[in-house]
Design a protein around this motif. Structure first.
Motif, PDB file in Angstrom:
ATOM      1  N   LEU A  25       0.838  -1.206   0.000  1.00 34.06           N
ATOM      2  CA  LEU A  25       0.000   0.000   0.000  1.00 34.06           C
ATOM      3  C   LEU A  25       0.869   1.251   0.000  1.00 34.06           C
ATOM      4  CD1 LEU A  25      -3.074  -0.545   2.281  1.00 34.06           C
ATOM      5  CD2 LEU A  25      -2.856  -0.683  -0.167  1.00 34.06           C
ATOM      6  N   LEU A  28       1.937   1.493  -3.586  1.00 35.20           N
ATOM      7  CA  LEU A  28       0.870   1.564  -4.595  1.00 35.20           C
ATOM      8  C   LEU A  28      -0.083   2.721  -4.332  1.00 35.20           C
ATOM      9  CD1 LEU A  28      -0.377  -0.099  -6.965  1.00 35.20           C
ATOM     10  CD2 LEU A  28      -1.835  -1.147  -5.276  1.00 35.20           C
ATOM     11  N   LEU A  29      -0.374   2.958  -3.048  1.00 37.49           N
ATOM     12  CA  LEU A  29      -1.454   3.889  -2.734  1.00 37.49           C
ATOM     13  C   LEU A  29      -0.932   5.191  -2.165  1.00 37.49           C
ATOM     14  CD1 LEU A  29      -4.543   3.973  -2.623  1.00 37.49           C
ATOM     15  CD2 LEU A  29      -4.407   3.243  -0.275  1.00 37.49           C
ATOM     16  N   PRO A  32       1.265   7.747  -4.780  1.00 38.06           N
ATOM     17  CA  PRO A  32       0.483   8.488  -5.781  1.00 38.06           C
ATOM     18  C   PRO A  32      -0.527   9.441  -5.165  1.00 38.06           C
ATOM     19  CG  PRO A  32       0.530   6.156  -6.299  1.00 38.06           C
ATOM     20  CD  PRO A  32       1.182   6.307  -4.977  1.00 38.06           C
ATOM     21  N   ILE A  33      -1.262   8.970  -4.127  1.00 46.49           N
ATOM     22  CA  ILE A  33      -2.336   9.839  -3.620  1.00 46.49           C
ATOM     23  C   ILE A  33      -1.754  11.044  -2.905  1.00 46.49           C
ATOM     24  CG2 ILE A  33      -4.263   9.922  -1.995  1.00 46.49           C
ATOM     25  CD1 ILE A  33      -5.371   7.637  -3.171  1.00 46.49           C
ATOM     26  N   MET A  36      -0.550  13.400  -5.439  1.00 51.08           N
ATOM     27  CA  MET A  36      -1.681  14.033  -6.122  1.00 51.08           C
ATOM     28  C   MET A  36      -2.276  15.140  -5.251  1.00 51.08           C
ATOM     29  SD  MET A  36      -3.798  14.469  -8.513  1.00 51.08           S
ATOM     30  CE  MET A  36      -3.534  13.220  -9.739  1.00 51.08           C
ATOM     31  N   LEU A  37      -2.459  14.829  -3.967  1.00 50.23           N
ATOM     32  CA  LEU A  37      -3.026  15.842  -3.065  1.00 50.23           C
ATOM     33  C   LEU A  37      -2.088  17.044  -2.996  1.00 50.23           C
ATOM     34  CD1 LEU A  37      -4.446  13.690  -0.139  1.00 50.23           C
ATOM     35  CD2 LEU A  37      -5.705  14.921  -1.877  1.00 50.23           C
ATOM     36  N   ARG A  40      -2.201  19.043  -6.166  1.00 45.54           N
ATOM     37  CA  ARG A  40      -3.464  19.765  -6.291  1.00 45.54           C
ATOM     38  C   ARG A  40      -3.480  20.971  -5.362  1.00 45.54           C
ATOM     39  NH1 ARG A  40      -7.600  16.234  -5.297  1.00 45.54           N
ATOM     40  NH2 ARG A  40      -7.202  15.342  -7.327  1.00 45.54           N
TER      41      ARG A  40
ATOM     42  N   ILE B  75      -8.174  -5.031  -0.999  1.00 53.16           N
ATOM     43  CA  ILE B  75      -7.616  -3.703  -0.754  1.00 53.16           C
ATOM     44  C   ILE B  75      -6.646  -3.317  -1.865  1.00 53.16           C
ATOM     45  CG2 ILE B  75      -6.234  -2.326   0.825  1.00 53.16           C
ATOM     46  CD1 ILE B  75      -7.217  -4.111   3.071  1.00 53.16           C
ATOM     47  N   ILE B  76      -5.800  -4.280  -2.248  1.00 52.85           N
ATOM     48  CA  ILE B  76      -4.785  -3.957  -3.261  1.00 52.85           C
ATOM     49  C   ILE B  76      -5.451  -3.663  -4.597  1.00 52.85           C
ATOM     50  CG2 ILE B  76      -2.901  -4.965  -4.585  1.00 52.85           C
ATOM     51  CD1 ILE B  76      -2.101  -6.395  -1.936  1.00 52.85           C
ATOM     52  N   SER B  79      -7.029  -0.238  -4.434  1.00 57.69           N
ATOM     53  CA  SER B  79      -6.079   0.870  -4.519  1.00 57.69           C
ATOM     54  C   SER B  79      -5.460   0.949  -5.904  1.00 57.69           C
ATOM     55  CB  SER B  79      -4.984   0.779  -3.457  1.00 57.69           C
ATOM     56  OG  SER B  79      -4.996  -0.409  -2.794  1.00 57.69           O
ATOM     57  N   TRP B  80      -5.302  -0.236  -6.533  1.00 60.99           N
ATOM     58  CA  TRP B  80      -4.769  -0.199  -7.897  1.00 60.99           C
ATOM     59  C   TRP B  80      -5.748   0.511  -8.816  1.00 60.99           C
ATOM     60  CZ3 TRP B  80      -6.429  -2.912 -12.401  1.00 60.99           C
ATOM     61  CH2 TRP B  80      -5.566  -2.757 -13.495  1.00 60.99           C
ATOM     62  N   THR B  83      -5.622   4.290  -8.213  1.00 58.91           N
ATOM     63  CA  THR B  83      -4.437   5.065  -8.564  1.00 58.91           C
ATOM     64  C   THR B  83      -3.945   4.782  -9.973  1.00 58.91           C
ATOM     65  OG1 THR B  83      -3.080   3.328  -7.602  1.00 58.91           O
ATOM     66  CG2 THR B  83      -3.605   5.173  -6.188  1.00 58.91           C
ATOM     67  N   MET B  86      -4.872   8.358 -12.378  1.00 59.37           N
ATOM     68  CA  MET B  86      -5.144   9.513 -11.510  1.00 59.37           C
ATOM     69  C   MET B  86      -5.447  10.745 -12.358  1.00 59.37           C
ATOM     70  SD  MET B  86      -4.338   8.765  -8.176  1.00 59.37           S
ATOM     71  CE  MET B  86      -3.284   9.929  -7.391  1.00 59.37           C
ATOM     72  N   LYS B  87      -6.428  11.484 -11.906  1.00 58.16           N
ATOM     73  CA  LYS B  87      -6.791  12.711 -12.628  1.00 58.16           C
ATOM     74  C   LYS B  87      -6.758  13.892 -11.682  1.00 58.16           C
ATOM     75  CE  LYS B  87      -9.882  10.506 -15.918  1.00 58.16           C
ATOM     76  NZ  LYS B  87     -10.458   9.407 -15.127  1.00 58.16           N
ATOM     77  N   GLU B  88      -6.517  15.060 -12.270  1.00 58.37           N
ATOM     78  CA  GLU B  88      -6.507  16.296 -11.472  1.00 58.37           C
ATOM     79  C   GLU B  88      -7.864  16.506 -10.801  1.00 58.37           C
ATOM     80  OE1 GLU B  88      -4.706  19.113 -10.615  1.00 58.37           O
ATOM     81  OE2 GLU B  88      -2.927  17.916 -11.000  1.00 58.37           O
ATOM     82  N   ILE B  89      -8.906  16.268 -11.618  1.00 61.90           N
ATOM     83  CA  ILE B  89     -10.262  16.377 -11.063  1.00 61.90           C
ATOM     84  C   ILE B  89     -10.693  14.966 -10.733  1.00 61.90           C
ATOM     85  CG2 ILE B  89     -12.628  17.060 -11.523  1.00 61.90           C
ATOM     86  CD1 ILE B  89     -11.241  19.033 -13.617  1.00 61.90           C
ATOM     87  N   PRO B  90     -10.713  14.597  -9.434  1.00 63.46           N
ATOM     88  CA  PRO B  90     -10.914  13.189  -9.084  1.00 63.46           C
ATOM     89  C   PRO B  90     -12.350  12.752  -9.287  1.00 63.46           C
ATOM     90  CG  PRO B  90     -10.828  14.524  -7.123  1.00 63.46           C
ATOM     91  CD  PRO B  90     -10.607  15.461  -8.283  1.00 63.46           C
ATOM     92  N   GLN B  94     -10.967   7.110  -6.834  1.00 59.42           N
ATOM     93  CA  GLN B  94      -9.905   8.057  -6.477  1.00 59.42           C
ATOM     94  C   GLN B  94     -10.438   9.061  -5.459  1.00 59.42           C
ATOM     95  OE1 GLN B  94      -8.326  10.278  -9.777  1.00 59.42           O
ATOM     96  NE2 GLN B  94      -7.117  11.534  -8.402  1.00 59.42           N
ATOM     97  N   PHE B  97     -10.696   7.423  -1.953  1.00 60.02           N
ATOM     98  CA  PHE B  97      -9.394   7.303  -1.290  1.00 60.02           C
ATOM     99  C   PHE B  97      -8.859   8.673  -0.896  1.00 60.02           C
ATOM    100  CE2 PHE B  97      -9.404   2.991  -2.876  1.00 60.02           C
ATOM    101  CZ  PHE B  97      -8.752   2.328  -1.859  1.00 60.02           C
ATOM    102  N   GLU B  98      -9.058   9.663  -1.765  1.00 59.79           N
ATOM    103  CA  GLU B  98      -8.560  10.997  -1.419  1.00 59.79           C
ATOM    104  C   GLU B  98      -9.298  11.545  -0.212  1.00 59.79           C
ATOM    105  OE1 GLU B  98      -8.439  13.684  -4.640  1.00 59.79           O
ATOM    106  OE2 GLU B  98      -6.904  12.541  -5.685  1.00 59.79           O
ATOM    107  N   PHE B 101      -7.785   9.912   2.786  1.00 57.75           N
ATOM    108  CA  PHE B 101      -6.460  10.491   3.049  1.00 57.75           C
ATOM    109  C   PHE B 101      -6.604  11.880   3.645  1.00 57.75           C
ATOM    110  CE2 PHE B 101      -2.719   8.233   1.335  1.00 57.75           C
ATOM    111  CZ  PHE B 101      -3.348   7.035   1.093  1.00 57.75           C
ATOM    112  N   GLN B 102      -7.495  12.680   3.045  1.00 54.72           N
ATOM    113  CA  GLN B 102      -7.649  14.056   3.522  1.00 54.72           C
ATOM    114  C   GLN B 102      -8.113  14.047   4.976  1.00 54.72           C
ATOM    115  OE1 GLN B 102      -6.655  16.574   1.340  1.00 54.72           O
ATOM    116  NE2 GLN B 102      -6.528  17.490   3.353  1.00 54.72           N
TER     117      GLN B 102
END
Lengths: 163, 413
Positions: A25, A28-29, A32-33, A36-37, A40, B75-76, B79-80, B83, B86-90, B94, B97-98, B101-102
């Motif tokens: 993870l 892979l995760l 990239p994330i 990306m954050l 952005r 999970i893998i 997540s694959w 990701t 990936m795009k600027e505008i999710p 994506q 997950f963002e 993360f946030q």
């Protein structure tokens, strides 16, 4: 431990599996994330800054415009004022000139009138003296000669006029 | 308005489902119905062994390990998928997950400032892992789809583990006799059919028969046989042992037995029926203590690593071994050390207890009110699964922040 099913080989299997999951993870995760954050948020920051800049520029130019408009307005007002002053001056001058001219005309006319009057008086006096002489001659019948007569009349008229 | 035919039909359907499930469940069983009642699964705290490997080393593949691997795969793959492109505008995954993360980035900033962000890979892995382990454990089929282990396989398998396994090294027959003696009262499910490799329909707990009724012996027989073997008699020369081995191989109920719960004698109709043990192929990964202990150890190792790496060996180790500031500080240090172990234990059993209890509630509801009883509890379990994942990862984060806070800072004020 046996009743709970805790077993070293199973425990190690689960621990290793979970660590593998973590490593996968992370690669892979998480990479990239997070990036990306990051990109952005940087991009948003940049665009906000750019927007701020544009706004400032707009504010500045609006201020400048306002200033220029003020200057132009002042200039316009000044021009109008000048024009008004000039017109006033011109009117004043013209009026003075006209008054002067009229004064001149009046005085000229007065002079001419005076002259005419003098001339008229002289001619009248001439006519009248001769008329009186002739009349007196007729009355006295040549009691005095013509020359004495004339002097007498002039003297009389002069007295009469200067009275 | 309420008498529209459509609404009446829906109400009738609901009512009939309710009636069917009540009658078919454990309640209806007492009145002679109970046609939907499955065999009450034997609730085992320990995970069941699905595959046993003896070469090159002895290893039991547990059903919870299988589930852990499936969850890892899920999970893998997720997540694959999230990701891969990936795009600027999710959008879609994506975005999900963002969002997660946030949330964790904000929480870490709040708990320990920007420096706490380095804990996030571990914290988010624990969050996602525990969440998916918990949620996959609720899926229908997990804990109920499985194979039937015959009595012979069961005895053979159990002779490898426990203290009877010590006998196995010297003598297989002694080890199996040991199992027969110790576990003579272990219940096996009695099946209504002779086909035992499909999921049977039985009548709950009442259909269990003890090992001694299947083998046709009493524990005293075994000790007699043991004595004979030890005195040198060949096992094939003992007729009782040969008979017991044949009975175990057949796996049928041969004796009447007394039910432990109410002391009644089992009905004669059970004689000759096949028996076996249900082994689910899947078991929620977090309903096994090994998994929760493994995650707790992983979390505590990470916390110790953070502590040592940011405070140095002396700084962080001084928290536990501290003899230079008098006996009270030395004692406090020892307490701190015990505290770390207590944290591991509480991590382990908080998650295990919650998820295992949830599993038992689901099983019980499926037993009491088949078809509908599980539904509200499924929703509850989804909620509990998320809360437990949140607690586990949040505590890891907070303990991490505590570990990297210098101890002397506390002493200053």
């Amino acid at each position: 431990m046996e009743a709970l099913g805790i077993n070293l080989s199973v425990l190690l299997t689960q621990l290793i599996s979970f660590t593998v999951l973590f490593l996968i993870l992370r690669k892979l995760l998480f990479g990239p994330i997070s990036s990306m954050l990051q990109t952005r948020s940087e991009k948003i920051k940049e665009s906000l800054e750019a927007a701020e800049k544009v706004k400032n520029e707009a504010d500045e130019s609006a201020e400048k415009l306002e200033k220029e408009i003020n200057i132009a307005r002042q200039e316009g007002q000044k021009l109008v004022q000048d024009a008004r002053d000039a017109a006033e001056n011109f009117r004043q001058q013209e009026m003075e000139k006209a008054e002067q001219e009229s004064q001149e005309i009046i005085s000229k006319a007065n002079k001419a009138i005076e002259k005419e009057r003098d001339l008229a008086i002289q001619s009248v006096r001439k006519e009248f003296s001769s008329l009186v002489i002739s009349a007196a001659t007729k009355v006295v019948d040549k009691s005095i000669d013509e020359k004495d007569h004339k002097d007498l009349i002039d003297k009389t008229l002069k007295e009469e006029i200067n009275k | 308005m309420f008498l529209k035919p459509k609404i009446i039909l829906i109400l009738l359907a609901l009512l009939s489902v309710f009636v069917i499930s009540t009658l078919g469940g454990a309640l209806g069983d007492s009145f002679g119905f109970g046609f939907l009642g499955g065999p009450m699964p034997f609730i085992s705290i320990a995970a069941e062994t699905v595959v046993h490997i003896s070469t090159p080393f002895s290893y039991d593949l547990k059903n919870s390990t299988i589930m852990l691997w499936i969850a890892m795969l899920v999970i893998i793959i997720l997540s694959w998928l999230a990701t891969r492109n990936m795009k600027e505008i999710p959008s879609g995954l994506q975005n999900v997950f963002e969002l997660i993360f946030q949330f964790w980035i904000d929480t870490a900033d709040e708990a320990g400032g920007k420096s706490a962000r380095r804990f996030l890979p571990v914290v988010i892995t624990i969050f996602l892992g525990v969440l998916i382990f918990n949620w996959l454990g609720i899926l229908p089929g997990v804990g109920s789809i499985g194979k039937v282990e015959t009595v012979e396989e069961w005895v053979h398998h159990h002779s490898h583990s426990g203290h009877c396994g010590d006998d196995y090294k010297s003598d297989q027959i002694l080890a199996e006799l040991c199992v027969l003696e110790e576990d003579y009262n272990h219940g096996f499910v009695v099946f209504d059919t002779n086909v035992i490799n499909i999921m049977p329909i039985g009548r709950g707990e009442t259909t269990r028969a003890p090992l001694s009724a299947i083998g046709g012996y009493v524990p005293e027989d075994i000790s007699n046989i043991k004595k004979k073997i030890k005195s040198g008699t060949s096992p094939s020369d003992i007729p009782e042992l040969v008979q017991i081995q044949k009975n175990i191989h057949d796996g049928k109920v041969v004796n009447l037995y007394t039910k432990e719960s109410d002391g009644t004698i089992s009905p004669e109709s059970y004689l000759g029926k096949s028996t076996g043990e249900l082994i689910p192929y899947f078991r929620g990964a977090s309903t096994d203590v090994n998994t929760t202990l493994a995650i707790a150890i992983f979390s505590m190792l990470a916390i110790q690593f953070w502590g040592f790496s940011s405070l140095g060996f002396k700084g962080y180790g001084g928290k536990f071994i501290n003899f230079s500031h008098g006996p009270i500080n030395a004692f406090v240090g020892i307490l701190e050390l015990f505290g770390e172990f207590a944290k591991t234990i509480s991590f382990t059993f908080r998650l295990f207890g919650n998820m295992f209890a949830g599993e038992i509630v689901l099983i019980s509801m499926g037993f009491l009110l088949p078809l509908i009883g599980m539904m509200p509890f499924m929703g509850l379990e989804i909620f509990v699964g998320m809360i437990q994942a949140l607690i586990f990862s949040m505590l890891t984060l907070v303990f991490g922040v505590m570990a990297v806070t210098s101890h002397s800072e506390h002493d200053d004020h």
